[in-house]
Design a protein around this motif. Structure first.
Motif, PDB file in Angstrom:
ATOM      1  N   ALA A  55       0.829  -1.203   0.000  1.00 48.49           N
ATOM      2  CA  ALA A  55       0.000   0.000   0.000  1.00 48.49           C
ATOM      3  C   ALA A  55       0.863   1.253   0.000  1.00 48.49           C
ATOM      4  O   ALA A  55       0.580   2.219  -0.715  1.00 48.49           O
ATOM      5  CB  ALA A  55      -0.935  -0.013   1.211  1.00 48.49           C
ATOM      6  N   VAL A  75       2.314   2.089  -3.486  1.00 46.04           N
ATOM      7  CA  VAL A  75       1.330   2.727  -4.370  1.00 46.04           C
ATOM      8  C   VAL A  75       1.098   4.168  -3.936  1.00 46.04           C
ATOM      9  O   VAL A  75       1.029   5.084  -4.769  1.00 46.04           O
ATOM     10  CB  VAL A  75       0.002   1.938  -4.360  1.00 46.04           C
ATOM     11  CG1 VAL A  75      -1.071   2.689  -5.150  1.00 46.04           C
ATOM     12  CG2 VAL A  75       0.200   0.546  -4.930  1.00 46.04           C
ATOM     13  N   ASP A 134      -8.340   4.284   0.306  1.00 47.77           N
ATOM     14  CA  ASP A 134      -8.566   3.821  -1.063  1.00 47.77           C
ATOM     15  C   ASP A 134      -7.478   2.847  -1.507  1.00 47.77           C
ATOM     16  O   ASP A 134      -7.766   1.829  -2.159  1.00 47.77           O
ATOM     17  CB  ASP A 134      -8.604   5.015  -2.015  1.00 47.77           C
ATOM     18  CG  ASP A 134      -9.843   5.885  -1.823  1.00 47.77           C
ATOM     19  OD1 ASP A 134     -10.805   5.411  -1.198  1.00 47.77           O
ATOM     20  OD2 ASP A 134      -9.821   7.053  -2.286  1.00 47.77           O
ATOM     21  N   VAL A 135      -6.226   3.157  -1.157  1.00 49.44           N
ATOM     22  CA  VAL A 135      -5.128   2.262  -1.548  1.00 49.44           C
ATOM     23  C   VAL A 135      -5.238   0.934  -0.814  1.00 49.44           C
ATOM     24  O   VAL A 135      -5.009  -0.136  -1.393  1.00 49.44           O
ATOM     25  CB  VAL A 135      -3.771   2.942  -1.252  1.00 49.44           C
ATOM     26  CG1 VAL A 135      -2.630   1.948  -1.446  1.00 49.44           C
ATOM     27  CG2 VAL A 135      -3.574   4.151  -2.169  1.00 49.44           C
ATOM     28  N   TRP A 169      -7.969  -0.499   0.222  1.00 46.77           N
ATOM     29  CA  TRP A 169      -9.074  -1.284  -0.359  1.00 46.77           C
ATOM     30  C   TRP A 169      -8.658  -1.953  -1.646  1.00 46.77           C
ATOM     31  O   TRP A 169      -9.225  -2.991  -2.029  1.00 46.77           O
ATOM     32  CB  TRP A 169     -10.302  -0.409  -0.567  1.00 46.77           C
ATOM     33  CG  TRP A 169     -11.035  -0.093   0.710  1.00 46.77           C
ATOM     34  CD1 TRP A 169     -11.226   1.119   1.272  1.00 46.77           C
ATOM     35  CD2 TRP A 169     -11.658  -1.042   1.587  1.00 46.77           C
ATOM     36  NE1 TRP A 169     -11.931   0.992   2.455  1.00 46.77           N
ATOM     37  CE2 TRP A 169     -12.205  -0.304   2.671  1.00 46.77           C
ATOM     38  CE3 TRP A 169     -11.810  -2.426   1.567  1.00 46.77           C
ATOM     39  CZ2 TRP A 169     -12.884  -0.925   3.729  1.00 46.77           C
ATOM     40  CZ3 TRP A 169     -12.488  -3.035   2.610  1.00 46.77           C
ATOM     41  CH2 TRP A 169     -13.017  -2.289   3.680  1.00 46.77           C
ATOM     42  N   MET A 170      -7.669  -1.402  -2.346  1.00 46.92           N
ATOM     43  CA  MET A 170      -7.180  -2.050  -3.565  1.00 46.92           C
ATOM     44  C   MET A 170      -6.539  -3.399  -3.258  1.00 46.92           C
ATOM     45  O   MET A 170      -6.437  -4.260  -4.137  1.00 46.92           O
ATOM     46  CB  MET A 170      -6.150  -1.145  -4.243  1.00 46.92           C
ATOM     47  CG  MET A 170      -6.742   0.118  -4.869  1.00 46.92           C
ATOM     48  SD  MET A 170      -5.453   1.262  -5.433  1.00 46.92           S
ATOM     49  CE  MET A 170      -4.516   0.210  -6.545  1.00 46.92           C
ATOM     50  N   ARG A 195      -7.705  -5.548  -1.180  1.00 46.66           N
ATOM     51  CA  ARG A 195      -8.729  -6.416  -0.589  1.00 46.66           C
ATOM     52  C   ARG A 195      -8.667  -7.802  -1.226  1.00 46.66           C
ATOM     53  O   ARG A 195      -8.475  -7.958  -2.423  1.00 46.66           O
ATOM     54  CB  ARG A 195     -10.117  -5.822  -0.793  1.00 46.66           C
ATOM     55  CG  ARG A 195     -11.214  -6.586  -0.074  1.00 46.66           C
ATOM     56  CD  ARG A 195     -12.535  -5.870  -0.194  1.00 46.66           C
ATOM     57  NE  ARG A 195     -13.558  -6.514   0.609  1.00 46.66           N
ATOM     58  CZ  ARG A 195     -14.786  -6.059   0.746  1.00 46.66           C
ATOM     59  NH1 ARG A 195     -15.167  -4.966   0.119  1.00 46.66           N
ATOM     60  NH2 ARG A 195     -15.663  -6.699   1.505  1.00 46.66           N
TER      61      ARG A 195
END
Length: 294
Positions: free
Chosen positions: A112, A115, A286-287, A289-290, A292
């Motif tokens: 994370a 990114v 948001d990062v 959740w990517m 997940r």
């Protein structure tokens, strides 16, 4: 003691730069009497004249020059502070405080952060290694912004806790051991064990997994650092049970992974304060959740 207004200081700087009350009034979109009042208030505040009029030209006095110099710094600092805050409001920069266990930090969080570094380089993520309970307390107290916690968790007033990942727990064994294709509680309980310490959710899960088969093994050692546990497994010291993320780097060649029978899962959730979420915090969410997984 009455504080000095930044507006008054801005008026002083403008008069000193332009050498004219009238020109300063036009530049500041103020009435000339207002400019005069601002200067008079400052002079009363410092109990000394700050400007002198010579041959129609307004110039700072010796004390006024010092005041103007300090005023410039204060005004610049104020502008910088507002700019920094605005960047944070816009999500271009900011500090996000995150609590997580060593397991999440070891493999998931670095992905994370990589990114985030590329997409939002102005966001600084401060990471604290905490248990799930400590993380939830920190969120409730306002000391943290995001938490990666083991599930299930009881709902906490003011916090949002949502499922994030569900990763299989695997048996990690020294590669030179002869082992079955699937590892049962009975087989593993007969081996030397290296397990997570009793403060972790994984420890409770593995204890229940063994107990369901009627076994209560005593590990050779208990740790709370998964990479250290894997190093001991690689050295042949014993076997362990750890979550395996599909995106994690391949294990050491000296380690063999085996699925469990019955299967065991490590579930993680993302927690944050309910309600308004600052943009910098939302970018981190948001990062995350990517990453997940189901």
């Amino acid at each position: 003691m009455r504080e000095i207004s930044l507006d008054r200081l801005r008026t002083l700087v403008e008069v000193a730069d332009r050498g004219s009350f009238a020109d300063a009034a036009r530049a500041l979109h103020l009435a000339p009497p207002t400019v005069s009042l601002h200067i008079a208030e400052l002079e009363v505040r410092v109990n000394a004249p700050l400007l002198s009029r010579k041959r129609g030209q307004v110039q700072p006095t010796a004390i006024g020059e010092v005041m103007v110099e300090r005023a410039r710094k204060l005004l610049a600092d104020a502008e910088q502070a507002l700019d920094d805050i605005q960047r944070q409001v816009q999500g271009l920069s900011g500090r996000v405080r995150l609590g997580a266990s060593t397991g999440a930090i070891a493999h998931l969080l670095p992905q994370a952060l990589d990114v985030l570094r590329q997409d939002h380089p102005g966001i600084d993520v401060q990471v604290a290694v905490l248990t799930s309970h400590e993380t939830l307390v920190g969120l409730a107290d306002g000391a943290l912004d995001i938490g990666l916690v083991a599930l299930p968790q009881s709902q906490v007033a003011g916090l949002a806790i949502k499922p994030w990942r569900r990763d299989p727990v695997m048996a990690f064994l020294p590669a030179h051991w002869a082992s079955p294709a699937r590892i049962t509680p009975a087989w593993l309980a007969a081996q030397p064990l290296i397990l997570n310490d009793a403060t972790t959710r994984l420890s409770r899960q593995t204890t229940e997994w063994f107990a369901a088969g009627g076994h209560h093994p005593v590990p050779r050692i208990q740790l709370n650092y998964n990479d250290a546990i894997k190093s001991l497994v690689a050295a042949g010291y014993g076997a362990t049970l750890l979550p395996h993320e599909a995106s994690a780097a391949p294990s050491d060649a000296r380690i063999t992974m085996r699925p469990l029978r019955p299967a065991l899962w490590r579930e993680l959730g993302i927690a944050h304060r309910a309600g308004h979420v600052e943009r910098s915090t939302q970018h981190v969410l948001d990062v995350l959740w990517m990453l997940r997984a189901k």
